[in-house]
Motif scaffolding. Structure first.
Motif, short mmCIF file in Angstrom:
data_model
loop_
_atom_site.label_atom_id
_atom_site.label_comp_id
_atom_site.label_asym_id
_atom_site.label_seq_id
_atom_site.Cartn_x
_atom_site.Cartn_y
_atom_site.Cartn_z
N UNK A 35 6.59 -6.19 -1.20
CA UNK A 35 7.11 -5.40 -0.09
C UNK A 35 5.96 -4.95 0.80
N UNK A 36 5.95 -5.47 2.02
CA UNK A 36 4.85 -5.17 2.93
C UNK A 36 5.15 -3.90 3.73
N UNK A 37 4.76 -2.79 3.13
CA UNK A 37 4.80 -1.49 3.79
C UNK A 37 3.42 -0.86 3.62
N UNK A 38 3.14 0.15 4.43
CA UNK A 38 1.85 0.82 4.30
C UNK A 38 1.79 1.64 3.01
N UNK A 39 2.94 2.14 2.56
CA UNK A 39 2.97 2.80 1.26
C UNK A 39 2.51 1.85 0.17
N UNK A 40 3.04 0.62 0.22
CA UNK A 40 2.71 -0.34 -0.84
C UNK A 40 1.26 -0.82 -0.74
N UNK A 41 0.77 -1.05 0.48
CA UNK A 41 -0.63 -1.45 0.63
C UNK A 41 -1.56 -0.36 0.10
N UNK A 42 -1.20 0.90 0.34
CA UNK A 42 -2.00 2.00 -0.17
C UNK A 42 -1.95 2.04 -1.70
N UNK A 43 -0.77 1.81 -2.26
CA UNK A 43 -0.65 1.79 -3.73
C UNK A 43 -1.51 0.68 -4.33
N UNK A 44 -1.48 -0.50 -3.72
CA UNK A 44 -2.27 -1.63 -4.25
C UNK A 44 -3.76 -1.36 -4.12
N UNK A 45 -4.17 -0.80 -2.98
CA UNK A 45 -5.59 -0.52 -2.77
C UNK A 45 -6.07 0.54 -3.74
N UNK A 46 -5.26 1.58 -3.95
CA UNK A 46 -5.62 2.61 -4.92
C UNK A 46 -5.68 2.04 -6.34
N UNK A 47 -4.73 1.16 -6.66
CA UNK A 47 -4.74 0.54 -8.00
C UNK A 47 -6.00 -0.30 -8.20
N UNK A 48 -6.46 -0.98 -7.15
CA UNK A 48 -7.70 -1.74 -7.25
C UNK A 48 -8.87 -0.80 -7.56
N UNK A 49 -8.96 0.30 -6.84
CA UNK A 49 -10.06 1.24 -7.07
C UNK A 49 -10.01 1.81 -8.48
#
Length: 315
Positions: A104-118
């Motif tokens: 799901x391409x939303x900014x919420x989801x991109x933020x979740x993925x980026x935080x999960x990477x960190x």
């Protein structure tokens, strides 16, 4: 004696004493940069890394339609002292780009993925460098994890309505009815739109390599990219709706903030950079003679401002 000097000496045009004093070879600017891709919740996320891992970390979040590549020129200037991590979001750069039916391409989801990477990299304390799309992604992470944020560095990462340029009037029409306004999305992802995102408003367009927009347009032309970017452009309306919450976070947390704003940016205008002063009165604000991608023409100045700003924070 090198052969070229022997030849010159024999021809009577040079002597060993007159040989030029060549400097020692300098190390490559990319020697400390490494490139990685790891699985984050089933999506391969790419990131580039540089600098000593025991140094303070700067997380650099890129804009549209770029990737972590936009920080290539900045990395060598900061890496001697700081640990740098710059990811590509899902759907961007060298990260996986699953279709919207699978991610799901939303900014919420991109933020979740980026935080999960960190979190997967065990990075739990950092300065955030945010630009363009990196703004709404980074602000979401900061609001959820304020204890992890040492400071903010903002480069045309808008959070105020007065910073929205004239183009957003048409984009608002797209938000109301995407199917009725396909021309808005077409202009947003066109070759000319991609080019102007770099050079529009710049007083030194000759400093921008055409490779930037040629490569970015090629990226936008990949199969599946139209669906991904259309979903994100539509979801961008949630970022504007979030401005009051982010502004409240600024007022409450008062993070040390450096703002390096390309003042000729037609997308996020100079007024957007100045507006932060309302909620962050101690912010160090610099309006630069540059456009949306200010690093393209002001990397040395921005690096100097960052080093001075972070030096005041203390390590």
């Amino acid at each position: 004696m090198p052969s070229y000097l022997l030849l010159a000496f024999a021809m009577g045009v040079a002597t060993p004493a007159a040989a030029p004093d060549f400097p020692a070879t300098l190390p490559s600017s990319s020697t400390s940069i490494t490139y990685h891709k790891i699985d984050v919740d089933g999506v391969g996320m790419f990131y580039r890394e540089a600098g000593p891992k025991d140094a303070p970390t700067i997380v650099l979040l890129h804009g549209f339609p770029s990737s972590s590549r936009m920080f290539d020129t900045l990395f060598p200037l900061l890496a001697p002292k700081y640990h740098l991590i710059a990811p590509d979001y899902p759907g961007f750069g060298n990260s996986d780009a699953p279709p919207p039916s699978q991610y799901t391409y939303t900014f919420d989801h991109l933020a979740e993925s980026t935080n999960a990477l960190l979190e997967k990299l065990k990075i739990d304390r950092y300065v955030m460098y945010l630009q363009d799309y990196g703004g709404p992604i980074g602000y979401r992470i900061a609001v959820k994890h304020p204890e992890r944020v040492r400071a903010l560095i903002l480069q045309n990462a808008n959070a105020y309505k007065e910073g929205l340029g004239a183009k957003w009037v048409n984009i608002a029409k797209f938000w109301e009815n995407p199917d009725a306004h396909p021309e808005v999305f077409e202009a947003f992802t066109s070759f000319e739109g991609t080019k102007q995102r770099h050079i529009a408003g710049s007083t030194h367009p000759e400093r921008y390599s055409p490779d930037l927009w040629v490569d970015e347009y090629a990226f936008l032309s990949r199969p599946g990219q139209a669906e991904i970017q259309k979903a994100l452009l539509y979801d961008y309306r949630t970022n504007i709706a979030s401005y009051p919450a982010w502004q409240a976070w600024f007022r409450e947390k008062q993070p040390p903030t450096l703002i390096v704003w390309g003042s000729h940016d037609p997308s996020f205008t100079a007024a957007g950079g100045d507006a932060f002063r309302r909620d962050l009165p101690k912010a160090d604000i610099h309006q630069l003679n540059a456009g949306h991608f200010a690093l393209d023409e002001k990397v040395d100045e921005i690096a100097s401002l960052i080093l001075r700003f972070l030096g005041r924070l203390g390590d």
